[in-house]
Scaffold this motif. Structure first.
Motif, mmCIF file in Angstrom:
data_model
loop_
_atom_site.group_PDB
_atom_site.id
_atom_site.type_symbol
_atom_site.label_atom_id
_atom_site.label_comp_id
_atom_site.label_asym_id
_atom_site.label_seq_id
_atom_site.Cartn_x
_atom_site.Cartn_y
_atom_site.Cartn_z
ATOM 1 N N PRO A 1 -15.310 36.453 -60.813
ATOM 2 C CA PRO A 1 -16.681 36.632 -61.312
ATOM 3 C C PRO A 1 -17.105 35.638 -62.386
ATOM 4 C CG PRO A 1 -15.250 38.421 -62.047
ATOM 5 C CD PRO A 1 -14.434 37.576 -61.129
ATOM 6 N N GLY A 2 -16.153 34.925 -62.997
ATOM 7 C CA GLY A 2 -16.515 33.995 -64.067
ATOM 8 C C GLY A 2 -16.247 34.608 -65.426
ATOM 9 N N ASP A 3 -17.160 34.369 -66.378
ATOM 10 C CA ASP A 3 -16.954 34.831 -67.758
ATOM 11 C C ASP A 3 -17.080 36.344 -67.904
ATOM 12 O OD1 ASP A 3 -16.422 32.297 -68.865
ATOM 13 O OD2 ASP A 3 -18.560 31.844 -68.921
ATOM 14 N N SER A 4 -17.815 36.982 -67.006
ATOM 15 C CA SER A 4 -17.938 38.443 -67.052
ATOM 16 C C SER A 4 -18.198 38.938 -65.637
ATOM 17 C CB SER A 4 -19.079 38.863 -67.992
ATOM 18 O OG SER A 4 -20.314 38.369 -67.504
ATOM 19 N N GLY A 5 -18.191 40.257 -65.472
ATOM 20 C CA GLY A 5 -18.459 40.817 -64.146
ATOM 21 C C GLY A 5 -17.210 41.358 -63.483
#
Length: 169
Positions: free
Chosen positions: A44-48
């Motif tokens: 998801p990347g930096d958040s999620g």
């Protein structure tokens, strides 16, 4: 059947009209996402958090891993996330056992996802798909599934990255 939540509608779509013993077939998990909202890729990347599928299949059936379509970049302030907006199609390969009874087969899945806009909401739903079994050499499991569904499978295959054939070390 479809699961309908306020931000994401989900459904299961089969590429075959009947299940043949031992013959793997593809299904799509389709998410239709409310405008302005997004769900997440496997990273998801930096958040999620990514969408997860917990299958409830009859004995002898197995489900492969989600085939993840290429994601979009979703910037949120200084953060960079990866996911999907509008609609996403997740192909999954289902393998039935080598022998089947002459009855309809129900496949169920509990699907969980995080959907975000300015806020994030965890959502989940149960979807199911029932298909007849096809036994005997004349079983037509590749019967037309309809132009709309054929188009969805074509789109899904185009969006899943192909193996580049490189090996890294």
């Amino acid at each position: 059947s479809t699961g309908d939540r306020s931000n994401v509608q989900i459904s299961l779509i089969s590429e075959v009209t009947a299940i043949a013993p031992g013959e793997p077939f593809w299904v799509l998990l389709r998410q239709k996402i409310r405008p302005g909202w997004h769900t997440y890729w496997r990273n998801p990347g930096d958040s999620g958090a990514p969408t997860e599928i917990d299958w409830e299949l009859p004995a002898g059936f197995t489900a492969g891993d989600i085939q993840w379509p290429c994601p979009e970049r979703i910037a949120y302030g200084p953060l960079m996330n990866f996911g999907y907006s509008d609609e996403v199609l997740y192909p999954v390969l289902i393998t039935p056992p080598a022998s089947l009874t002459n009855e309809a087969i129900e496949m169920r899945a509990r699907v969980g996802w995080l959907v975000c806009a300015d806020i994030c909401i965890p959502e989940d739903a149960i979807v199911s798909l029932t298909l007849p079994t096809a036994t005997g050499p004349s079983a037509n499991v590749k019967a037309p599934i309809g132009a709309v569904n054929q188009s969805l499978f074509q789109q899904a295959r185009q969006r899943v990255p192909a193996d580049a054939g490189f090996s890294a070390s």
